[in-house]
Design a protein around this motif. Structure first.
Motif, short mmCIF file in Angstrom:
data_model
loop_
_atom_site.label_atom_id
_atom_site.label_comp_id
_atom_site.label_asym_id
_atom_site.label_seq_id
_atom_site.Cartn_x
_atom_site.Cartn_y
_atom_site.Cartn_z
N UNK A 118 2.77 -2.46 -8.04
CA UNK A 118 3.35 -1.72 -9.16
C UNK A 118 3.88 -0.37 -8.67
N UNK A 119 4.39 -0.36 -7.45
CA UNK A 119 4.83 0.88 -6.83
C UNK A 119 6.28 1.25 -7.12
N UNK A 120 6.92 1.82 -6.10
CA UNK A 120 8.26 2.39 -6.29
C UNK A 120 9.33 1.34 -6.54
N UNK A 121 9.08 0.12 -6.09
CA UNK A 121 10.07 -0.93 -6.29
C UNK A 121 11.35 -0.66 -5.52
N UNK A 140 13.03 8.75 4.36
CA UNK A 140 11.83 8.97 5.15
C UNK A 140 10.91 10.00 4.50
N UNK A 141 11.54 10.95 3.77
CA UNK A 141 10.74 11.97 3.10
C UNK A 141 9.91 11.34 1.99
N UNK A 142 10.51 10.35 1.29
CA UNK A 142 9.81 9.66 0.21
C UNK A 142 8.68 8.80 0.77
N UNK A 143 9.08 7.89 1.63
CA UNK A 143 8.12 6.97 2.25
C UNK A 143 8.48 6.85 3.72
N UNK A 144 7.52 7.03 4.58
CA UNK A 144 7.79 6.93 6.00
C UNK A 144 8.02 5.48 6.41
N UNK A 145 8.79 5.29 7.46
CA UNK A 145 9.00 3.93 7.93
C UNK A 145 10.20 3.85 8.82
N UNK A 146 10.32 2.75 9.53
CA UNK A 146 11.42 2.59 10.48
C UNK A 146 12.45 1.56 10.02
N UNK A 147 12.08 0.77 9.04
CA UNK A 147 13.02 -0.25 8.55
C UNK A 147 13.03 -1.50 9.38
N UNK A 148 11.92 -1.76 10.04
CA UNK A 148 11.86 -2.96 10.89
C UNK A 148 10.89 -4.00 10.32
N UNK A 174 0.84 -1.20 0.00
CA UNK A 174 0.00 0.00 0.00
C UNK A 174 0.87 1.25 0.00
N UNK A 175 1.86 1.23 0.94
CA UNK A 175 2.70 2.41 1.14
C UNK A 175 3.50 2.75 -0.12
N UNK A 176 4.19 1.74 -0.66
CA UNK A 176 5.12 2.02 -1.76
C UNK A 176 4.42 2.18 -3.11
N UNK A 177 3.10 1.91 -3.14
CA UNK A 177 2.38 2.19 -4.38
C UNK A 177 1.58 3.48 -4.23
N UNK A 178 1.89 4.23 -3.17
CA UNK A 178 1.15 5.46 -2.87
C UNK A 178 1.29 6.55 -3.90
N UNK A 179 2.40 6.54 -4.63
CA UNK A 179 2.64 7.63 -5.58
C UNK A 179 2.30 7.23 -7.01
N UNK A 180 1.67 6.09 -7.18
CA UNK A 180 1.32 5.62 -8.52
C UNK A 180 -0.13 6.01 -8.80
N UNK A 181 -0.41 6.33 -10.08
CA UNK A 181 -1.77 6.78 -10.43
C UNK A 181 -2.78 5.65 -10.21
N UNK A 182 -2.47 4.48 -10.76
CA UNK A 182 -3.39 3.35 -10.57
C UNK A 182 -2.68 2.24 -9.83
N UNK A 183 -2.70 2.30 -8.50
CA UNK A 183 -2.01 1.25 -7.76
C UNK A 183 -2.73 -0.09 -7.86
#
Lengths: 407, 40
Positions: A341-344, A363-371, A312-321
């Protein structure tokens, strides 16, 4: 007269003698006549004989003629024999030559034989030496056999030692395992207490900043308030990190309870929850065949919360996720995949993908902690499963999780 | 109930937490008779 008498007496005597002689001569004559008759008869016989002999001679002449012819014939024969003899002679000459050749060859062969004999003698001498060598080698072999026997003995001793050592080693392994388990346990409780203890100063920072904002906002200018906001957002982020770390260390401590898990049920509820959290997002989620697995229901739910929320998160910037979730059998395992089909991501940094606090996006691109992925890996490892991924920058990612198939 | 004064016993060894807690209670007028101990 005496003389004349004497003479007459003598003559008479002589006449008597002659008469006697005549008688004898007569007799002789008769005999001779008889002889002549005999001879005539003999002559007749002889003439007959002669005639016979002449006949014989004629026969002989005829025979001679025949013999002559025979001779002529024999001469011819002799000539042809002579020719044959010539040929035979030539043949003989040739044979003689051959014999000479052979004799020469024999001489050579003899020499060869002599040479071979010499060689044989040499060989015999060599064989003698070789025999001596062999005898020596045999002696050596016997020595070696003795050495080998010793070595075998030593080996058996060594084996015994190894067995003893192995027993010792097993004991050591058990000991070390216990030590390691203790160390692990210590580490886990350490990370737990560290994260726990980190929370309270953070809570203070957050709380007091809140106090400042609430009670002293009017005494601050815009920049001051902005700084306060930054402090709060950073301390919240740190709180999130600590929470995740706690969660991560918590998984290590947790024991899993294996049972048959209905993955369709879990994934459907995860997707519904995420859609509920972000009602404004129009994400197309397609669910293919979802197999049941053996595992810990809560842990597996965590895995799919992390996987699907990442999608969900990494396909946030795609027009048709578009997100696709499915599974397929893979031997004793069932492999699940979550594809978006997101940022990959860049496959060059693949080895960092599942590390704790490792992030391939800012973090600016996609939020997260890496865990999140680290937690997934830990849970999957606890299920004796495997997790891997494929990705391409700006084209999407696909995460695979193999879990023990349900019976 | 609102008029009854109940005594509140706060046991908190963390000074910051105690300050923040007491402050919050005060804000809602609940800290009239509060006893704070650092160890139970």
């Amino acid at each position: 007269m005496a003389i004349a008498d004497k003479e007459l007496a003598f003559q008479t005597e002589e006449k008597g003698k002659r008469a006697a002689e005549l008688v004898i001569a007569d007799k002789e004559l008769l005999f001779q006549t008889k002889e002549k008759a005999k001879r005539a008869a003999e002559l007749i016989i002889a003439a007959k004989d002669l005639a016979y002999q002449i006949g014989e001679k004629k026969k002989r002449a005829e025979e001679l003629l025949i013999a002559d012819k025979e001779r002529v014939y024999q001469n011819h024969e002799k000539e042809s024999r002579a020719a044959e003899f010539l040929i035979a002679n030539i043949e003989l000459v040739y044979q003689n030559q051959e014999k000479e050749k052979r004799a020469a060859e024999l001489v050579i062969a003899n020499k060869e034989l002599a040479f071979q004999n010499a060689e044989k003698e040499k060989r015999a001498a060599e064989l003698l030496i070789a025999n001596k060598e062999l005898a020596f080698q045999n002696a050596e072999k016997e020595k070696r056999a003795i050495e080998l026997a010793k070595a075998v003995n030593e080996l058996q001793k060594a084996k015994k030692e190894i067995i003893e050592l192995n027993i010792g080693l097993e004991e050591k392994v058990i000991e070390r395992t216990a030590q390691l388990e203790a160390a692990n346990h210590e580490l886990e409780s350490f990370s737990y207490s560290v994260s726990h203890d980190l929370r309270s100063p953070l809570r203070a920072i957050n709380g007091f900043t809140q106090v400042l904002l609430e009670d002293y906002a009017d005494k601050l200018d815009d920049e001051g308030r902005e700084v306060m906001d930054e402090i709060i957002s950073n301390s919240k982020k740190m709180g999130l990190l600590i929470d995740n770390l706690l969660e991560f260390s918590h998984i290590g401590k947790q024991s899993i309870s294996m049972c048959n898990v209905d993955m369709r049920d879990i994934i459907t509820s995860v997707v519904a929850e995420l859609k509920h959290q972000e009602p404004d997002r129009a994400v197309t989620v397609t669910m293919k065949k979802l197999l049941n697995v053996k595992g810990d229901r809560n842990m597996l739910k965590q895995v799919f919360i992390n996987l699907v929320s990442n999608a969900f998160k990494y396909s946030g910037k795609v027009v048709k996720p578009v997100i696709e979730i499915g599974s397929y059998p893979d031997g004793a395992h069932s492999t699940f995949y979550v594809k978006d089909n997101g940022a990959g991501f860049d496959m060059r940094y693949y080895d960092k993908l599942f590390g704790v606090f490792q992030r391939l996006h800012s973090n600016a691109e996609f939020e997260g902690t890496g865990v999140g992925l680290a937690i997934i890996q830990r849970i999957v490892a606890k299920h004796s499963g495997r997790v891997w991924a494929e990705g391409k920058v700006n084209e999407g990612a696909c995460f695979y999780v193999s879990l023990p198939a349900s019976n | 109930m609102y008029n009854t004064i109940n005594e509140i016993l706060l046991v908190e060894d963390n000074k910051s937490d105690a300050i923040l807690t007491i402050r919050a209670l005060k804000k809602h007028n609940l800290a009239n008779s509060l006893i704070h101990l650092v160890d139970g």
